[in-house]
Design an enzyme around this catalytic site. Structure first.
Site, PDB file in Angstrom:
ATOM      1  N   TYR A  23      -8.890   0.709   7.816  1.00  0.00           N
ATOM      2  CA  TYR A  23      -9.398   0.159   6.559  1.00  0.00           C
ATOM      3  C   TYR A  23      -8.332  -0.735   5.951  1.00  0.00           C
ATOM      4  O   TYR A  23      -7.151  -0.374   5.922  1.00  0.00           O
ATOM      5  CB  TYR A  23      -9.737   1.290   5.578  1.00  0.00           C
TER       6      TYR A  23
ATOM      7  N   ASP B 138      -0.452  -3.306   7.951  1.00  0.00           N
ATOM      8  CA  ASP B 138      -0.970  -2.954   6.634  1.00  0.00           C
ATOM      9  C   ASP B 138      -0.415  -1.575   6.290  1.00  0.00           C
ATOM     10  O   ASP B 138      -0.874  -0.556   6.791  1.00  0.00           O
ATOM     11  CB  ASP B 138      -2.503  -2.955   6.660  1.00  0.00           C
TER      12      ASP B 138
ATOM     13  N   LYS C 261      -0.367   1.146  -3.229  1.00  0.00           N
ATOM     14  CA  LYS C 261      -0.323   2.572  -3.548  1.00  0.00           C
ATOM     15  C   LYS C 261       1.037   3.046  -4.105  1.00  0.00           C
ATOM     16  O   LYS C 261       1.297   2.834  -5.280  1.00  0.00           O
ATOM     17  CB  LYS C 261      -0.811   3.390  -2.346  1.00  0.00           C
TER      18      LYS C 261
HETATM   19  C1  LIG Z   1      -5.921   1.753   0.063  1.00  0.00           C
HETATM   20  C2  LIG Z   1      -5.753   0.760   1.151  1.00  0.00           C
HETATM   21  C3  LIG Z   1      -6.040  -0.603   0.974  1.00  0.00           C
HETATM   22  C4  LIG Z   1      -6.672  -1.139  -0.274  1.00  0.00           C
HETATM   23  O1  LIG Z   1      -5.882  -0.982  -1.387  1.00  0.00           O
HETATM   24  P1  LIG Z   1      -6.573  -1.024  -2.849  1.00  0.00           P
HETATM   25  O2  LIG Z   1      -5.422  -0.896  -3.780  1.00  0.00           O
HETATM   26  O3  LIG Z   1      -7.524   0.129  -2.865  1.00  0.00           O
HETATM   27  O4  LIG Z   1      -7.264  -2.327  -2.968  1.00  0.00           O
HETATM   28  C5  LIG Z   1      -5.746  -1.463   2.014  1.00  0.00           C
HETATM   29  N1  LIG Z   1      -5.211  -1.019   3.150  1.00  0.00           N
HETATM   30  C6  LIG Z   1      -4.932   0.278   3.365  1.00  0.00           C
HETATM   31  C7  LIG Z   1      -4.289   0.697   4.640  1.00  0.00           C
HETATM   32  C8  LIG Z   1      -5.214   1.213   2.368  1.00  0.00           C
HETATM   33  O5  LIG Z   1      -4.969   2.498   2.604  1.00  0.00           O
END
Ligand SMILES: *Cc1c(COP(=O)(O)O)cnc(C)c1O
Length: 456
Positions: free
Chosen positions: A169, A264, A292
């Site tokens: 994701y 990511d 995060k």
């Molecule tokens: C949470 C997450 C996102 C998205 O971040 P948001 O702050 O919710 O937009 C993108 N990539 C990864 C791996 C994530 O865990």
């Protein structure tokens, strides 16, 4: 927050079969009332779909406050929390050091739309202690960070296609709301209404942990792939820990083809260690994204790369990206305060040791009773899987039927004062605020819940 969207939100909210566990259900009067009201204001009563309890029993709990490793809901139920706001709260809820710094900054105003020294301060903390980025750009969410990193890769390489993995994701931008079609190497299919088919066709989707699929994708789309994007350690659809050899192969094939590798690290950044999964694998991604933990509970994301690659970002270069609240001083302060704690000597060693002991203790019990149950874990991230497989490294290896067991476990855990994210595809997080005493309590509750799940 992946677990392909339909599967996840297909449950029947509120359906609570008769309680056959050994504890009464928690009271949810106030939460239910708030939820009914919320449903008149928001689609599904929530502002992010994963918060709805669609794949577990009952209605969502409305949280009133958090402190350390605990949260309290609107009915006054207390829980040891392993959701941690989905990852950001590595120091636990409302840590005084973060709170105090935020309040101090707020005395001077909330936002200026002009540079502040706080942006330099947070950037310096990151760049000095992380060899993977020379220059960075702050955004206001992980989604924005990843979306911008993709644009940068496309602008830098003058190529259009990107490759992602099924089970990863990367936020909710159009080109990433894409899932695999049938076949080993496929053009993506949209996983949300509203994403143009033509966008999805620029995204190639292949399974994780499959060197053959990767080789085939590069053979087929030679000279067209701007970037390959992978979660540092995929943790949004189970915890799919990749072998170091696979990550090495991935790096090499990208390099050989002039394709940028994007890690990511929105979950894994500052979680596995200060250098995230790149540090864990000793990998050299071309671009990394964080979010995060970076914001200490406030909305912050960032992407970073070498000075040369970042030189393509506006106003130095031709890739446009901006944000009214980017680098917001209050959010920067939370990040500075949180990251400062993480840099203290022994922080990760202690946290990871605590989490490992917790995970292994649960596993020993499940193994001794021959339960089909595995605790996959890395650093302070864990995932409860109802399986007898020793490894789960791609999305396909997760049995959707096993989620029925998670549902029972989730209810039993709430009834024992333990809060997990409301889906069996989600990972849990141990924070620095979880003391050994609370972890021991949580472990006992988990063992009791497992006995109920597997009761003959
Ligand atoms: C949470 C997450 C996102 C998205 O971040 P948001 O702050 O919710 O937009 C993108 N990539 C990864 C791996 C994530 O865990």
């Amino acid at each position: 927050m992946l677990e392909s969207l339909k599967k996840m939100f297909s449950g029947n909210e509120g359906d609570m079969p008769v309680n056959t566990g050994s504890k009464p259900d928690i009271s949810r009067e106030k939460s239910k009332e708030l939820y009914e009201k919320a449903k008149t204001y928001f689609p599904g009563g929530v502002n992010s779909p994963v918060r709805a309890f669609k794949s577990v029993y009952g209605t969502p709990l409305f949280i009133q406050k958090g402190d350390g490793c605990f949260v309290w809901d609107a009915d006054g139920n207390q829980f040891i929390d392993f959701c941690g706001s989905w990852g950001p709260l590595i120091l636990g809820h409302n840590p005084p050091k973060v709170r105090e710094k935020v309040i101090e900054t707020m005395q001077n105003g909330m936002s200026f739309g002009a540079p502040t020294a706080l942006e330099n301060e947070l950037a310096e903390l990151i760049i000095k202690n992380n060899k993977h980025v020379e220059k960075i750009r702050f955004t206001s969410s992980g989604t924005e960070a990843v979306m911008s990193a993709i644009r940068l890769a496309r602008g830098y390489t003058s190529r259009d296609k990107i490759l992602k993995f099924e089970g990863c994701y990367h936020g909710h931008s159009d080109s990433l709301l894409v899932k695999a079609g049938s076949g080993l190497v496929t053009f993506g299919e949209t996983s949300s209404l509203g994403v143009p088919k033509s966008f999805a066709e620029e995204t190639i989707v292949i399974p994780l942990n499959d060197t053959e699929a990767l080789t085939q994708a590069f053979a087929q789309f030679k000279d067209q792939l701007a970037a390959v994007i992978i979660e540092g350690i995929p943790a949004n659809n189970g915890l799919l820990i990749q072998d170091p050899a696979y990550i090495e192969f991935l790096q090499k094939i990208c390099k050989d083809n002039g394709t940028l590798l994007i890690f990511d690290e929105v979950i894994t950044g500052f979680r596995l260690g200060f250098e995230g999964a790149a540090g864990y694998y000793n990998a050299k991604p071309d671009i990394v994204t964080y979010g995060k933990i970076l914001g200490g509970g406030l909305p912050v994301g960032m992407y970073g790369a070498s000075a040369e690659i970042m030189g393509h970002i506006s106003p130095d270069g031709g890739v446009y990206q901006a944000g009214t609240l980017s680098g917001n001083p209050v959010a920067m302060s939370a990040g500075i305060a949180q990251l400062t704690e993480l840099l203290k000597s022994g922080f990760y060693k202690e946290l990871n040791a605590k989490a490992t002991e917790f995970a292994e203790g649960i596993q020993r019990f499940a193994t001794a009773r021959s339960y089909k149950f595995k605790v996959f874990h890395v650093g302070s991230i864990f995932w409860f899987a109802f399986t007898d497989k020793d490894k789960i490294q791609c999305a396909e290896d997760i049995d959707p039927a096993s989620m029925e067991k998670f549902k029972i476990m989730h209810r039993e855990l709430l009834n024992r004062g333990i809060y997990l994210g409301p889906s069996g595809y989600e990972v849990g997080f141990v924070s620095a605020a979880h003391t050994k005493i609370e972890l021991e309590k949580a472990k006992r509750a988990i063992l009791e819940a497992l006995d109920i799940v597997f009761r003959k």
